[in-house]
Design an enzyme around this catalytic site. Sequence first.
Site, PDB file in Angstrom:
ATOM      1  CE1 TYR A 247      36.272  18.233 -14.512  1.00  0.00           C
ATOM      2  CE2 TYR A 247      34.305  19.434 -15.201  1.00  0.00           C
ATOM      3  CZ  TYR A 247      35.063  18.272 -15.197  1.00  0.00           C
ATOM      4  OH  TYR A 247      34.610  17.171 -15.860  1.00  0.00           O
TER       5      TYR A 247
ATOM      6  NE  ARG B 108      -2.606  -1.773   3.148  1.00  0.00           N
ATOM      7  CZ  ARG B 108      -3.032  -1.765   4.411  1.00  0.00           C
ATOM      8  NH1 ARG B 108      -3.923  -0.885   4.801  1.00  0.00           N
ATOM      9  NH2 ARG B 108      -2.555  -2.632   5.279  1.00  0.00           N
TER      10      ARG B 108
ATOM     11  CE  LYS C  49      34.470  20.385  -5.234  1.00  0.00           C
ATOM     12  NZ  LYS C  49      34.863  19.823  -6.506  1.00  0.00           N
TER      13      LYS C  49
ATOM     14  CD  GLN D 198       9.936 -14.470   5.134  1.00  0.00           C
ATOM     15  OE1 GLN D 198       9.948 -13.241   5.169  1.00  0.00           O
ATOM     16  NE2 GLN D 198       9.006 -15.199   5.730  1.00  0.00           N
TER      17      GLN D 198
HETATM   18  C1  UD1 Z   1       2.308  -9.081  13.750  1.00  0.00           C
HETATM   19  C2  UD1 Z   1       1.931 -10.049  14.871  1.00  0.00           C
HETATM   20  C3  UD1 Z   1       0.861  -9.412  15.765  1.00  0.00           C
HETATM   21  C4  UD1 Z   1       1.350  -8.074  16.297  1.00  0.00           C
HETATM   22  C5  UD1 Z   1       1.770  -7.165  15.134  1.00  0.00           C
HETATM   23  C6  UD1 Z   1       2.410  -5.916  15.653  1.00  0.00           C
HETATM   24  C7  UD1 Z   1       2.196 -12.331  14.001  1.00  0.00           C
HETATM   25  C8  UD1 Z   1       1.511 -13.511  13.452  1.00  0.00           C
HETATM   26  N1  UD1 Z   1       1.443 -11.274  14.295  1.00  0.00           N
HETATM   27  O1  UD1 Z   1       1.163  -8.941  12.929  1.00  0.00           O
HETATM   28  O2  UD1 Z   1       0.582 -10.274  16.851  1.00  0.00           O
HETATM   29  O3  UD1 Z   1       0.323  -7.443  17.042  1.00  0.00           O
HETATM   30  O4  UD1 Z   1       2.744  -7.819  14.304  1.00  0.00           O
HETATM   31  O5  UD1 Z   1       2.683  -5.026  14.588  1.00  0.00           O
HETATM   32  O6  UD1 Z   1       3.394 -12.372  14.181  1.00  0.00           O
HETATM   33  N2  UD1 Z   1       7.523 -10.104   7.971  1.00  0.00           N
HETATM   34  C9  UD1 Z   1       8.473 -10.780   7.279  1.00  0.00           C
HETATM   35  N3  UD1 Z   1       8.121 -11.912   6.614  1.00  0.00           N
HETATM   36  C10 UD1 Z   1       6.850 -12.402   6.611  1.00  0.00           C
HETATM   37  C11 UD1 Z   1       5.876 -11.676   7.310  1.00  0.00           C
HETATM   38  C12 UD1 Z   1       6.231 -10.539   7.995  1.00  0.00           C
HETATM   39  O7  UD1 Z   1       9.633 -10.391   7.257  1.00  0.00           O
HETATM   40  O8  UD1 Z   1       6.630 -13.434   5.998  1.00  0.00           O
HETATM   41  C13 UD1 Z   1       7.899  -8.875   8.690  1.00  0.00           C
HETATM   42  C14 UD1 Z   1       7.222  -7.652   8.139  1.00  0.00           C
HETATM   43  O9  UD1 Z   1       8.021  -7.037   7.157  1.00  0.00           O
HETATM   44  C15 UD1 Z   1       7.094  -6.765   9.382  1.00  0.00           C
HETATM   45  C16 UD1 Z   1       6.968  -7.783  10.511  1.00  0.00           C
HETATM   46  O10 UD1 Z   1       7.472  -8.983  10.008  1.00  0.00           O
HETATM   47  O11 UD1 Z   1       8.266  -6.006   9.589  1.00  0.00           O
HETATM   48  C17 UD1 Z   1       5.542  -7.919  11.003  1.00  0.00           C
HETATM   49  O12 UD1 Z   1       4.778  -8.424   9.948  1.00  0.00           O
HETATM   50  P1  UD1 Z   1       3.297  -7.981   9.656  1.00  0.00           P
HETATM   51  O13 UD1 Z   1       2.809  -8.654   8.453  1.00  0.00           O
HETATM   52  O14 UD1 Z   1       3.184  -6.516   9.703  1.00  0.00           O
HETATM   53  O15 UD1 Z   1       2.569  -8.620  10.929  1.00  0.00           O
HETATM   54  P2  UD1 Z   1       1.156  -8.257  11.466  1.00  0.00           P
HETATM   55  O16 UD1 Z   1       0.120  -8.980  10.687  1.00  0.00           O
HETATM   56  O17 UD1 Z   1       1.013  -6.798  11.629  1.00  0.00           O
END
Ligand code: UD1
Length: 464
Positions: free
Chosen positions: A385, A14, A349, A71
């Site tokens: 220059y 988004r 500079k 990942q």
């Molecule tokens: C997650 C938590 C939720 C918490 C919230 C806080 C889980 C299942 N849920 O939810 O309990 O309240 O954060 O903000 O953990 N990311 C990866 N790889 C992935 C998925 C996510 O690197 O496959 C990273 C995202 O880039 C982000 C972080 O993990 O930095 C959190 O992921 P996001 O998808 O925002 O989790 P939420 O659904 O918000």
Amino acid sequence: MNNAIILAGGMGKRMHSEKPKVLLEVLGKPMLEWVISACEDADIDNICIVKGYGAEQIDEYLNNRHETAFQPERLGTGHAVMCAAEFLKKNKSGHTFIACGDAPFTDAATIKSAYEHHVNNNAAVTVVTADLDNPHGYGRIIRTDDGISAIVEEKDCSDSQRAIKEISSGCYWFNTEELLGALPKLTRNNAQGEYYLTDTISILLSEGKKACAFKTDNCDAVLGANDRKGLLKLNDIARMRIIEKHLENGVEFVTTDSVVIAPDVVIGASAKILPGTMLMGKTVIGKNSVIGPNSRLTDVTVGENSVLDNVVAACAVVGSNASIGPFVQLRKDTVIKDYAHVGDFVEIKNSTIGEGTAVAHLTYVGDSDVGQNVNFGCGVVTVNYDGTNKARCTIGDNAFIGCNTNLIAPVKIGEAAYTAAGSTVTKDVPDGALAIERSALTIKPDYAKRKLTRHIEKGKRLKH
Ligand code: UD1
Ligand code: CA
């Protein structure tokens, strides 16, 4: 040895950005960098960043400062941590902090207090939680008498669970060995079909281990941004928080309108920051200096009692009691010594301007070493220059560079040497000498009057 894993695999659809979400900036500093700083300030020994979307950009940004894990597809927060299993196996003796790379206000104090709570309670996992008026979208904390029993994601909540205000920040301390043991047991058996890191709680509990919650009073710590509006909100919050910190330290603001100060900027007491000023990067401003209005300083160090009015500067050092501006640009590797004056429409500079030297108007100084108490007339140009190579000019103490002098580099102007106005100087000028380069002036009587007849007539017509 303690570790941190920062989850940074998400794309941030988004945001409509080509950058991975964690590289989008809050006050000019990528969100990921905020989280890295917090982990560093909390004295965590090893940091691993889990990258996914835009991994090359993250590598380029980090420039090998920290370890990374890849990942390949976004299968959830649990999966992201699984991808860092090798990192954990190398450093498995202590505890591991898990942070989200898109929650820039995660702070060192919270990380440290949560760690103490975690260790004192001998917990296998400690979740950092907060009470939110609007908990929508977050995992809810299910408390028990002596800890917690689960974190339930919004999409998996029952109605009564959805009413709970205490949420998971997405940050945790784990005993590293316990985390490594729990990861292979995660499944995708939930509403989103993802490996939830939150499920490690029930896994560890079922093995008789302890799960705790540490509630932070820094509710901002849980804030992230999912879209541009959210990112703007983070900028607004951070901007005012930082200005308030400087106010407490005795920095003066006439108004905070259009003042942006990056998180790592240091400002001395009684310095005054005027409207339209952006202090970015690792800028340092000394006591009693006045910056602005309308100035942008990035990685600039300014001493005490200096004035920078309408200045754009980057990677430069300004001494004390200097006055710069209005309308000045100081570019990379410029050093302005104490009591120097740089006036309007001057660009400098990769040069040093000595103590008490004046470069007052309409001048370009590039690749030059300028001594003390030198005076530049109006419109001097260091011609550094030639289209292929850059060369340096050296100007000795007490020299006087006449108006509209061109100094063709490489050239050396001696101490207390003088260049006559309008001269193009191509040879070194010895100490105390005058360099004058001018052809004889010819005056042709009445020549202009004849040539300008029509022009003069036109002027007369305009008057009537
Ligand atoms: C997650 C938590 C939720 C918490 C919230 C806080 C889980 C299942 N849920 O939810 O309990 O309240 O954060 O903000 O953990 N990311 C990866 N790889 C992935 C998925 C996510 O690197 O496959 C990273 C995202 O880039 C982000 C972080 O993990 O930095 C959190 O992921 P996001 O998808 O925002 O989790 P939420 O659904 O918000
Ligand atoms: Ca999130």
